[in-house]
Design an enzyme around this catalytic site. Structure first.
Site, short mmCIF file in Angstrom:
data_model
loop_
_atom_site.label_atom_id
_atom_site.label_comp_id
_atom_site.label_asym_id
_atom_site.label_seq_id
_atom_site.Cartn_x
_atom_site.Cartn_y
_atom_site.Cartn_z
N SER A 205 0.88 -1.29 0.00
CA SER A 205 0.25 -0.02 0.10
C SER A 205 0.76 1.31 0.13
O SER A 205 2.07 1.35 0.51
CB SER A 205 -0.75 0.00 1.44
OG SER A 205 -1.65 -1.09 1.27
N HIS A 299 -7.42 -0.62 6.10
CA HIS A 299 -6.84 -1.95 6.19
C HIS A 299 -7.31 -2.46 7.58
O HIS A 299 -7.50 -3.49 7.96
CB HIS A 299 -5.37 -2.00 5.85
CG HIS A 299 -5.16 -2.08 4.30
ND1 HIS A 299 -6.01 -3.16 3.39
CD2 HIS A 299 -4.66 -0.94 3.50
CE1 HIS A 299 -5.47 -2.46 1.97
NE2 HIS A 299 -4.94 -1.44 2.01
#
Length: 369
Positions: A205, A299
């Site tokens: 990410s 997340h």
């Protein structure tokens, strides 16, 4: 007698929106209308409680229409309609698609691309997830979005890990309507069906906002105390020796572009301090008790673990200016995600690996905010 109070509490445009949603192209019209309202509110072009209320009403109506039961998951391949591939390439917000060859790679072998669609908006992907099928948890984006040949045949035996390297919402009007969490869950199921041997699920990410946060901290420290408490004395000396200037001023200039990554000495000197600062930014900086960083928060809400911070993981000019080249793996241990998610939402506790916690404690020892 007076009409019932709900007549006044329910704005009349609610009924109008309901009618529009049933017309051909009506749903897309409402999604675009909400995007325009958000745009007006953000840019302060139009303000006021009525507009804010309309935004809220539309958001809750869209949330009902776009629940997971009404969404269709589709895999996008090179055989998908040209128009769809074009849209997916234009919507890619994390790692821009360079050309058709690049797009072909991203839907080719060892890659998967999935999107959610809604029957009232045919041909319009709502949110897109790109996955790389690898034999380990990738530590940099260069190895994924690279010039590999597209003709290589997939060997299932080489695949042990699935890396979510890009997730892009395509409709600004669906902001605040939860789609990403469902998409990841559905894709995990699809992949488990196709590759039962996959044992590792992780993201790779971006880290938006890190450089901005870091430079902000530097500036406020210099204003308040006239010294930089984020770096140790020996780190300051090493950086000054390389750059030939005072650390704070030099860093403020250097970090606005990606030129500094061309100096191996500087890349090496900055690794230790920036890695621990990044760990603190992700783990310690909060907004209403949750992680300040929006990607981390997403997340963690899904129940992932803040698993690894990777140095020089995105060496593109954008990756370097936004986050000094660092990227994060949020790892999904499937048996723990629902427990982790509930715990984060309830107690705001962040599940993190040894690596991250060690970096956080190095920060607490060596840096002062």
């Amino acid at each position: 007698p007076l009409p019932p109070s709900r007549y006044y509490l329910n704005p009349q445009y609610k009924l109008l929106f309901s009618h529009i949603s049933k017309l051909e192209g009506g749903m897309k019209f409402l999604v675009d209308l909400r995007a325009d309202i958000i745009e007006s509110l953000t840019s302060k072009v139009a303000e006021g409680p009525h507009l804010r209320e309309m935004n809220g009403v539309l958001r809750s109506m869209l949330s009902e229409w776009f629940t997971v039961g009404f969404l269709n998951l589709e895999r996008v391949t090179w055989q998908s309609p040209c128009e769809l591939l074009q849209k997916i390439s234009e919507y890619e917000a994390v790692h821009p698609v360079r050309n058709w060859t690049d797009m072909k790679r991203r839907v080719g072998s060892y890659r998967r691309c999935y999107a959610f669609f809604h029957s009232s908006m045919p041909g319009e992907p709502l949110i897109v997830l790109h996955v790389a099928l690898t034999n380990q948890i990738s530590s940099n984006i260069q190895s994924i979005v690279k010039d590999v040949s597209t003709s290589e045949t997939e060997d299932a035996n080489k695949i042990t890990s699935a890396i979510f390297y890009s997730i892009s919402s395509t409709q600004q009007g669906l902001q605040g309507v939860e789609l990403g969490t469902y998409l990841i869950k559905r894709v995990v199921k699809e992949l488990q069906g196709e590759f039962p041997q996959i044992k590792q699920f992780s993201s790779l990410s971006p880290n938006p906002g890190f450089t901005k946060w870091f430079l902000g901290e530097l500036t406020s420290q210099m204003k308040e105390s006239g010294r930089n408490g984020l770096f140790t004395e020996s780190e300051c000396k090493e950086i000054s020796d390389i750059t030939g200037g005072p650390v704070t001023e030099t860093l403020k200039k250097l970090l606005t572009s990606s030129e500094w990554t061309k100096s191996d000495r500087l890349v090496k000197a900055l690794e230790t301090p920036l890695m621990r600062l990044c760990a603190w930014y992700l783990y310690g900086e909060k907004h209403r008790g949750f992680a300040l960083n929006p990607v981390a928060n997403f997340h963690l809400q899904n129940g992932a673990v803040m698993w690894r911070i990777n140095w020089m993981a995105d060496t593109s000019p954008r990756g370097v200016t936004v986050a000094c080249g660092m990227m994060i793996n949020y790892r999904y241990f499937l048996q723990d995600t629902s427990t982790n998610s509930a715990r984060y939402l309830r107690t705001k506790h962040i599940e993190a690996s040894e690596q991250v916690l060690n970096l956080v404690s190095q920060f607490q020892k060596n840096s002062k905010l």
